[in-house]
Design an enzyme around this catalytic site. Sequence first.
Site, PDB file in Angstrom:
ATOM      1  N   HIS A  84       0.847  -1.299   0.027  1.00 17.93           N
ATOM      2  CA  HIS A  84      -0.192  -0.042  -0.054  1.00 17.93           C
ATOM      3  C   HIS A  84       0.895   1.188   0.007  1.00 17.93           C
ATOM      4  O   HIS A  84       0.461   2.381  -0.057  1.00 17.93           O
ATOM      5  CB  HIS A  84      -0.868   0.181   0.946  1.00 17.93           C
ATOM      6  N   ASP A  86       0.216  -7.691   1.363  1.00 16.28           N
ATOM      7  CA  ASP A  86       0.493  -6.183   1.593  1.00 16.28           C
ATOM      8  C   ASP A  86       2.146  -6.114   1.520  1.00 16.28           C
ATOM      9  O   ASP A  86       2.547  -5.400   2.340  1.00 16.28           O
ATOM     10  CB  ASP A  86      -0.141  -5.783   2.773  1.00 16.28           C
ATOM     11  N   SER A 135       4.667   2.709   8.077  1.00  9.81           N
ATOM     12  CA  SER A 135       4.535   1.527   7.304  1.00  9.81           C
ATOM     13  C   SER A 135       5.473   1.067   6.313  1.00  9.81           C
ATOM     14  O   SER A 135       6.178   1.799   5.641  1.00  9.81           O
ATOM     15  CB  SER A 135       3.176   1.894   6.466  1.00  9.81           C
TER      16      SER A 135
END
Length: 376
Positions: free
Chosen positions: A122, A152, A229
């Site tokens: 992402h 992911d 992230s």
Amino acid sequence: MKQLFALVFAGIVGGLITLGGYSLLAPQPTLPVTQDNTYAQAVRNVNVSPAMANAPFDFKEAAAKSMPAVVHISSKIAQPTSNRQDPFRFFFGDSYGGGQPQGGTGSGVFYSSDGYIVTNNHVVANADEVEVTLYDNRTYTAKVIGTEEKSDLAVIKIEGNDFPTLDFSNSDEAEIGEWVLAVGNPFDLTSTVTAGIVSAKGRSINLLGGGKAIESFIQTDAAVNPGNSGGALVDAEGRLLGINTAIATRTGVFSGYSFAIPVNLVRRIADDIIEYGSFQRAYLGVEISELDGDYARELGLPITQGVVIEKLVEGGSAKMSGLLPKDVIVGVNGREIKSVPELQEIIGQAKAGDIMDVAVNRNGEELSLPVRLKPE
């Protein structure tokens, strides 16, 4: 004459008494002391530093090892799509504007010294431009090598050599309660380190939409925020334990729960992406659900944990190996299986063609079957 003798005798006796009293009261001469070796050894041990526990006194060494291997990633998308349902938007520092180039920031970790970097899907999904800034402020344009949406993960690459990397930990052996560090770039604050412990393993938070998604996160209480992230979760020795991916929050910022993809799964997927451009996934060929107390009573089973096979895929690995509906998978290759995420993780780490020793509870009896995994 007798009187003189009596006086002399009395004098002698008095002298003896005086001498005896002096001997009792006078300081005694110092005698050589023989040291007891056993006692001396015990005394020395009092000042010896205790053996090092699993957690070091501080994390300076682990932080020093990990920070140079973590990079800042900035991505741009020329024509953004709707992000209304995007569960990851709290990881991006820039706002999304209709008709404007979409921007996001995150983190990544050098996977190899020749410029391969692992991050979250992402962070770079659909990006037209990806820029990487290193710990020493050098900036590179990166190429997206491949992505795996159902876990992911993504791999990108910059040109160059001798980039700093981390040793890999074994995420299967990580224990609840052990110390970990989260390293990344929250709120664009580069090279930030936070500490916590492993709070849980094999955690699914239904982030990736279920179905074929692989969710078996390491849960920690190390502070993770927008920009972390794709960054590193490292153990107390500075080894890569996972890739920070998500937080559970009602506010958009850290609320005590963060989640990382285990490094053993990361390595399996990243190696395939680097070699083939995509994840070459193996499948067991089953539809499954998680066993609980109520379901166990319904099935008349003496166990309450495991994964129930609800349906077999025609021509799939499980059916061809003799597994049956309502078999409860309780172990794979000697590893105990208590939940769906644990099964998804261990199958996700396997390759097509691998033979897995699958332990099942069938009508209250346990048996083991070899299953050769097939590709999708």
